[in-house]
Design a protein around this motif. Structure first.
Motif: not given
Length: 118
Positions: A52-56
């Motif tokens: 999720e952090i990578e997507k954001l």
């Protein structure tokens, strides 16, 4: 006219300032969203958190790059408008000087003609 170009430059400058403000707001919003998402998924599995952090981060970078590219385009347009306005002002000054010089010649010729008629 030169005044219109100067006004256009002022408008372009206002657009640039507005763009910079929106860029900063977008960056702040993306950072806030990233932090909120991180807090909500901390109880989950580490792989989900990392994903999720990578997507954001990618989304934020994409938005930033789009806004940054627009800013470069606006700056470039502003530079072209400035250059054009300066050239218009230079041409106007030269034209005004030429008209003034010609008017002086005509005035002197009128005076000489008047003296010759007397």
């Amino acid at each position: 006219t030169g005044s219109a170009h100067v006004q256009t430059i002022d408008e372009q400058n206002s657009l640039l300032k507005s763009h910079r403000q929106k860029l900063a707001e977008s960056h702040d919003t993306q950072s806030k969203i990233r932090n909120e998402v991180m807090q909500s998924i901390m109880s989950g599995v580490q792989s989900i958190v990392s994903s999720e952090i990578e997507k954001l981060a990618k989304s934020q970078m994409n938005h930033f790059q789009v806004l940054d590219k627009d800013g470069i385009g606006l700056s470039s347009a502003n530079e072209r408008i400035t250059k054009s306005a300066k050239q218009v002002m230079k041409n106007m000054t030269l034209t005004n000087q030429l008209v003034s010089d010609k008017a002086s010649i005509v005035c002197n010729n009128d005076l000489k003609a008047g003296e010759a008629m007397q």
